[in-house]
Enzyme design. Structure first.
Site, PDB file in Angstrom:
ATOM      1  N   LYS A  66     -18.978   1.027  22.061  1.00 23.45           N
ATOM      2  CA  LYS A  66     -19.107   2.131  21.207  1.00 23.45           C
ATOM      3  C   LYS A  66     -18.018   2.271  20.219  1.00 23.45           C
ATOM      4  O   LYS A  66     -17.015   1.506  20.565  1.00 23.45           O
ATOM      5  CB  LYS A  66     -18.751   3.501  22.075  1.00 23.45           C
ATOM      6  CG  LYS A  66     -19.577   4.677  21.542  1.00 23.45           C
ATOM      7  CD  LYS A  66     -20.867   5.036  21.634  1.00 23.45           C
ATOM      8  CE  LYS A  66     -21.571   5.990  20.865  1.00 23.45           C
ATOM      9  NZ  LYS A  66     -22.750   6.268  21.525  1.00 23.45           N
ATOM     10  N   ASP A 105     -24.826   7.193  15.749  1.00 24.86           N
ATOM     11  CA  ASP A 105     -24.581   8.208  16.521  1.00 24.86           C
ATOM     12  C   ASP A 105     -24.139   9.498  15.612  1.00 24.86           C
ATOM     13  O   ASP A 105     -24.743   9.304  14.393  1.00 24.86           O
ATOM     14  CB  ASP A 105     -23.126   7.892  17.537  1.00 24.86           C
ATOM     15  CG  ASP A 105     -23.087   8.824  18.796  1.00 24.86           C
ATOM     16  OD1 ASP A 105     -23.812   8.479  19.798  1.00 24.86           O
ATOM     17  OD2 ASP A 105     -22.261   9.811  18.603  1.00 24.86           O
TER      18      ASP A 105
END
Ligand code: GLU
Length: 443
Positions: A123, A163
Site C-alpha cells: 500500500k 484508493d
C-alpha cells in the site's frame, strides 16, 4: 504468547494505532487456529507476517498554480510478496501517515490472498490533499511522486492502483510519468487505468459491485435476499456509488449516503445518475446533489448516516467511521447485514455490538476484495495483451466474490465459529500466506 507477541509489535511500532488495531484483530481471531494447530504458533513466522518486507518514505516537492512550493511525504509499504508481486492502492489524503499505510498494507496482504489470485500485499500514498486542487496541480504532484516511486515498481515487483483520492485521473498522470522515465509501455505496472489505454472494464465498478454480491451471499445463508431491502451507504465516492448501483440492480433501494459535510436521505431511492454527475464528474458536494433534487431529497448537515433505519448498511467511506454507538443505533433500527466497502470502517466496539446482536457482518478484507481482484484481472489482460468485455469481466468478479464468501464461511465453520466472517477471513487469509511463506524458507 499472542499477547506477548502483540506487545512486542506495539513497542516496535509506536503511535501507529490503526496498524495496532488491524494486527490485534487478526491475532485475536487466530486463537482457534493455534489451539488446533499449535505448530503454527511460530513466533518468528508471525513476527515476519507483521513486519513489512520494505518501507519506502520519500519527499514529494511540487509547485502549485501560483508558483508556491509544497513539500508532501510519499509512502510505499511493500508488505508481503509470498503469493505474488506487491499489490495495493495509493491513498492521497491529509490523514495519511506511516501507521495508516501499514494497516492498509497488512489488511491488503490477507485480502489479496483471499481472492485466490497471485498477488502479494502493499500500500502507499501521501498526505497530499487533492481537494480543491486544479488538474494541473494534481498532475504536477503525481509526476513528482512517480519520479521517486518508479524505481521501486514493475509489473513483476510492485503494482499500485487507486484508493481514497486516487482514481483514473491520478493513475493516468502516474502512468504517463512512469512511461516517460522508463521508456517502456509497461501496462501491468499500474491498475485502474482508463479502458482506452490498458484498463479493465468493470474496474471502477468492481469494489462496490463485489461488496453487494458478498452481502447478498451472506443474506442467502439465512434464507434472505437483497431484493426489497433498504440500503444505507456511507461515503459517496467510487465504492459507495457503485455499491448503490448494484444494490438497485438486485432490487434493493439505496436510500441514503454521505460525505464529509453530512448525509442525504431519499426514501424512494437515490438518483444515481445525478449522484454520479455531482460526485464523480463534477467532484462536488452532496449538498449540491440535494439542492438539485429539490424537495425529493433531504440533506442533513453534519448528521450521522447510520441514524437512517435500514436492513443493510454498507460503510464505504474510511476507517473507524462506524463506532459502538452507531452500531447500537443500527441494531435498534433492525439492521440485518453490514458489509464493509471501506477498509476497517467499523471500530472494534462496533463489531462487537453487531456480532452480539447476531447481525451478519462482512469484514472489508473479504467484502471489498472485488476491487483488487479485478485489478488482478486487469494485470492478466495486460500480460496477454487482451481486453475482455464488461460482461465477461463482471462474471469473473462475481465468481471470485462467491469463492471468497464460501472460503470465509467454510473456514469459520471448520474452526467452530459458524457465521463469523471476521474469523473466517482472517484465518483463511493467514493460512494461505503462512503456507506460501513457510514453503519459501526464511526470507
Ligand atoms: N485500494 C483498493 C483496496 O483497498 C484496491 C487496490 C488495488 O486494486 O490494487 O483493495
Amino acid at each position: 504468547m499472542i499477547e506477548k507477541l502483540y506487545d512486542r509489535i506495539l513497542h516496535r511500532n509506536p503511535g501507529e494505532k490503526e496498524f495496532h488495531q488491524a494486527v490485534w484483530e487478526v491475532l485475536e481471531s487466530l486463537k482457534p487456529v493455534f489451539a488446533r494447530r499449535p505448530e503454527l504458533l511460530d513466533e518468528a513466522l508471525i513476527e515476519r507476517l507483521c513486519e513489512p518486507e520494505r518501507q519506502i518514505i520519500f519527499r514529494v516537492p511540487w509547485a502549485d498554480d501560483s508558483g508556491k512550493i509544497h513539500v508532501n511525504r510519499g509512502f510505499r509499504v511493500e508488505f508481503n510478496s509470498a503469493l505474488g508481486p506487491y499489490k495495493g492502492g495509493l491513498r492521497f489524503h491529509p490523514s495519511v501517515n506511516l501507521g495508516i499505510i501499514k494497516f492498509l498494507g497488512f489488511e491488503q496482504t490477507l485480502k489479496n490472498a483471499l481472492t485466490g489470485m497471485p498477488i502479494g500485499g502493499g500500500k502507499g500514498g501521501s498526505d497530499f490533499d487533492p481537494k480543491g486542487r486544479s488538474d494541473a496541480e494534481v498532475m504536477r504532484f503525481c509526476q513528482s511522486f512517480m519520479t521517486e516511486l518508479y524505481r521501486h515498481l514493475g509489473e513483476y515487483t510492485d503494482i499500485p492502483a487507486g484508493d481514497i483520492g486516487v482514481g483514473e485521473r491520478e493513475i493516468g498522470y502516474l502512468f504517463g510519468q512512469y512511461r516517460r522515465i522508463t521508456n517502456r509501455y509497461e501496462s501491468g505496472v499500474l491498475t485502474g487505468k482508463g479502458v482506452l489505454w490498458g484498463g479493465s472494464q468493470a474496474r471502477s465498478e468492481a469494489t462496490g459491485y463485489g461488496l453487494v454480491v458478498f452481502t447478498a451471499e451472506m443474506l442467502k445463508t439465512r434464507g434472505e435476499e437483497l431484493e426489497g431491502k433498504r440500503v444505507v451507504v456511507s461515503g459517496s465516492g467510487n465504492v459507495a456509488v457503485h455499491a448503490m448501483e448494484k444494490a438497485q440492480q438486485l432490487g434493493a433501494t439505496p436510500i441514503a449516503c454521505s460525505d464529509s459535510g453530512g448525509y442525504v436521505v431519499e426514501e424512494k431511492g437515490i438518483d444515481l445518475d445525478l449522484l454520479k454527475q455531482v460526485k464523480l464528474v463534477e467532484r462536488g458536494r452532496l449538498s449540491a446533489y440535494a439542492e438539485r433534487r429539490g424537495g425529493a431529497a433531504r440533506f442533513v448537515p453534519g448528521g450521522r448516516v447510520w441514524e437512517v433505519p435500514c436492513e443493510v448498511a454498507l460503510p464505504s467511506a474510511t476507517q473507524n467511521e462506524l463506532d459502538e454507538d452507531d452500531a447500537v443505533t443500527l441494531v435498534r433500527n433492525g439492521v440485518q447485514a453490514v458489509g464493509e466497502g471501506a477498509n476497517m470502517p467499523t471500530t472494534p466496539g462496533g463489531v462487537r455490538v453487531l456480532r452480539e446482536a447476531g447481525v451478519l457482518f462482512g469484514p472489508g478484507k473479504a467484502a471489498n476484495a472485488g476491487g483488487v481482484a479485478t485489478s488482478a484481472l486487469e494485470m492478466q489482460q495486460n500480460a496477454s495483451r487482451d481486453s475482455w468485455t464488461f460482461e465477461h469481466t463482471e462474471a469473473r468478479l462475481t465468481e471470485i466474490m462467491r469463492h471468497i464468501h464460501r472460503l470465509c464461511h467454510t473456514t469459520a465453520e471448520r474452526y467452530g465459529r459458524p457465521g463469523d466472517y471476521v474469523a473466517g477471513a482472517n484465518i483463511a487469509g493467514f493460512e494461505l500466506v503462512e503456507e506460501a511463506m513457510v514453503a519459501q524458507g526464511l526470507v
